[in-house]
Enzyme design. Structure first.
Site, PDB file in Angstrom:
ATOM      1  CB  SER A  21      13.799  60.670  21.162  1.00 19.12           C
ATOM      2  OG  SER A  21      12.806  59.406  22.098  1.00 19.12           O
ATOM      3  CG  ASN A  22       8.519  58.759  20.450  1.00 19.97           C
ATOM      4  OD1 ASN A  22       7.924  57.874  21.612  1.00 19.97           O
ATOM      5  ND2 ASN A  22       9.346  57.145  19.641  1.00 19.97           N
TER       6      ASN A  22
END
Ligand code: CTP
Length: 213
Positions: A21-22
């Site tokens: 993810s980020n």
């Protein structure tokens, strides 16, 4: 008007307990949803996993992966007149999602990733939708050049160029430094301001674009 807004990160599972993810917090998209609702618009907010409450009066649709966000957007776009895509979508996902937790063995592990669908890039070309379309371009270098290319490539009426290289602005921050890039070639650099203030400017720009059609 009916606004469809995407916000937050997406997550791509590796196994039952891990994901890629980020650092997107979702704050920018939630601020746009709040500003649009306050301006009297109907708002559908498609949100990745974030720790934020939905603004009052906003219809929230929770998703996890890019594929889920793609399907949620495709299903709801026909009812919308404006779409603002502020989500930080994962561009790649693991080719294989393990059903059991990956155990450690060798010193190195190579992950094979494949492209996820480009949601914003599908809006005109695949979904054939013709409403007011706004994208965000998160960039760490050559911000305006890259954002101009994305505006043209994804056929947006407005691209919000977002400099995420400065501490305190952009990803997971309270403030934003943005330039509005319009399809007609007009460009407006806003001073560094809160995400709520950027959101009001974006909603006002969408209203003006819709009125000018
Ligand atoms: N976007 C999307 N679906 C994707 C990737 C991006 O809808 N799979 C949208 C984002 O919500 C944003 C815009 O496209 O509005 C630009 O996203 P960004 O991550 O800046 O650009 P990319 O197209 O992914 O290009 P790159 O990562 O190479 O900079």
């Amino acid at each position: 008007m009916h606004f469809l807004i995407t916000a937050g990160p997406t997550r791509e599972a590796l196994d039952p307990v891990r994901f890629l993810s980020n650092r997107s917090s979702g704050r920018m998209g939630f601020a746009i949803a709040e500003a649009a609702a306050q301006a009297g618009h109907t708002v559908t907010l498609v949100a990745g996993p974030v720790a934020l409450p939905a603004p009052p009066g906003v219809e929230r649709v929770d998703v996890v992966s890019t594929q889920e966000m793609y399907e949620a957007v495709q299903a709801r776009l026909p009812r919308a007149e404006a779409a603002v895509f502020s989500a930080a979508v994962a561009d790649y996902r693991p080719v294989q999602v393990e059903t059991q937790k990956i155990k450690k063995s060798a010193d190195r592990l190579t992950l094979e990733l494949e492209r996820t669908p480009d949601i914003l890039g599908s809006v005109r070309r695949v979904f054939g939708w013709r409403g007011v379309l706004v994208g965000f371009a998160a960039e760490t270098e050559q911000v305006l050049e890259h954002a101009r290319g994305k505006r043209t490539g994804k056929d947006c009426d407005l691209m919000v160029a977002n400099d995420v290289s400065q501490p305190g602005t952009g990803f997971d921050a309270e403030e934003n430094s943005v330039t509005l890039l319009f399809a007609g070639g007009g460009e407006e650099t806003l001073p560094r301001m809160s995400k709520a203030a950027v959101a009001e400017r974006v909603v006002a720009a969408v209203e003006k674009l819709a009125a000018g059609r």
